[in-house]
Design a protein around this motif. Sequence first.
Motif, PDB file in Angstrom:
ATOM      1  N   PHE A 120      -3.438   9.813   1.722  1.00 34.61           N
ATOM      2  CA  PHE A 120      -3.413   9.625   3.174  1.00 34.61           C
ATOM      3  C   PHE A 120      -2.962   8.195   3.461  1.00 34.61           C
ATOM      4  N   ASP A 121      -1.770   8.059   4.044  1.00 33.42           N
ATOM      5  CA  ASP A 121      -1.278   6.705   4.325  1.00 33.42           C
ATOM      6  C   ASP A 121      -1.567   6.346   5.772  1.00 33.42           C
ATOM      7  N   ASP A 122      -2.710   5.716   5.976  1.00 33.13           N
ATOM      8  CA  ASP A 122      -3.068   5.219   7.301  1.00 33.13           C
ATOM      9  C   ASP A 122      -3.084   6.346   8.327  1.00 33.13           C
ATOM     10  N   PRO A 140       2.328  11.050   5.040  1.00 37.29           N
ATOM     11  CA  PRO A 140       2.999   9.754   5.164  1.00 37.29           C
ATOM     12  C   PRO A 140       2.558   8.965   6.398  1.00 37.29           C
ATOM     13  N   GLN A 141       2.759   7.669   6.320  1.00 35.79           N
ATOM     14  CA  GLN A 141       2.410   6.777   7.419  1.00 35.79           C
ATOM     15  C   GLN A 141       3.204   7.157   8.670  1.00 35.79           C
ATOM     16  N   LYS A 142       4.469   7.532   8.473  1.00 37.07           N
ATOM     17  CA  LYS A 142       5.274   8.047   9.583  1.00 37.07           C
ATOM     18  C   LYS A 142       5.475   9.535   9.336  1.00 37.07           C
ATOM     19  N   LYS A 177       0.826  -1.216   0.000  1.00 34.83           N
ATOM     20  CA  LYS A 177       0.000   0.000   0.000  1.00 34.83           C
ATOM     21  C   LYS A 177       0.862   1.269   0.000  1.00 34.83           C
ATOM     22  N   THR A 178       1.814   1.313   0.920  1.00 34.46           N
ATOM     23  CA  THR A 178       2.695   2.486   0.992  1.00 34.46           C
ATOM     24  C   THR A 178       3.528   2.593  -0.286  1.00 34.46           C
ATOM     25  N   THR A 179       3.964   1.466  -0.786  1.00 33.68           N
ATOM     26  CA  THR A 179       4.756   1.456  -2.020  1.00 33.68           C
ATOM     27  C   THR A 179       3.938   2.038  -3.172  1.00 33.68           C
TER      28      THR A 179
HETATM   29 MG    MG Z   1       2.312   1.079   4.757  1.00 34.75          MG
END
Ligand code: MG
Length: 242
Positions: free
Chosen positions: A168-170, A88-90, A47-49
């Motif tokens: 929106f990543d998580d 980003p997720q982070k 997903k992030t990729t």
């Molecule tokens: Mg991810």
Amino acid sequence: VPTAGRVEFRDVTFGYPGAERPVLDGVSFVAEPGQTTAIIGSTGAGKTTLLSLVSRQYDPQQGSVAIDGVSVSDLGRHEMASVVGLIPQKPYLFSGTIGSNLRFGRPEATDAELWEALRVAQGADFVREKTHGLDERVSQGGTNVSGGQRQRLCIARALVARPRVYLFDDSFSALDVATDARLREGLGEATAGATVIIVAQRVSTIRSADQILVMDGGAVVGRGTHDELLESNETYREIVES
Ligand code: MG
Ligand code: CTP
């Protein structure tokens, strides 16, 4: 509302440099402007990729990624910042002030615009409580800002830039249910007309999406609405019922 930001993946294959196996394999989909596309899938599904190819942190080895018919590989770095807003997720901050972080994608934004973005991102209260408000200093490590606050600042930063595509990543999974609901209600208005792609875990987030992509092992194994996928897709059922 003007709409733009159509994202199109055509048969995209991608592997990280040096890796043997591709992480994305033959991914095709369209995310339409004015709509929310939710991406769901187990950890490591890619997903992030996938999002990183939209924001062009990487280029695919095969296939193409286009926004409004233009290959993202033809967009310059500066142009990219005004086309795609990635949360980003982070989430990370740059060393500077809260204000300089929020203005990253659009330096000419007014203070009023920053406060409006903070309001939507549910971050106005904690910034107001800081001694120096928008001029409060933050560091890359961000010890004076909690993880949840950093995430809201990153959401506000994306809103200030007014991109055509939001990724929106998580970003909402860690929020309590009430804040999540308020935030997404405000976002609906603030992002109207743009293309919104949300990697999500919460069923309530996914359920309200116009389109859901189910990812598994680097492939899109299902696509449809919540009701359609519940009926037709076993991977989807397993994920939402777990
Ligand atoms: Mg991810
Ligand atoms: N991966 C990798 N090198 C990276 C990032 C990821 O080799 N720099 C690999 C991961 O180990 C994983 C696959 O790529 O096997 C997909 O990772 P990712 O896209 O981050 O998966 P997500 O679906 O985002 O997983 P999560 O839900 O945990 O965020």
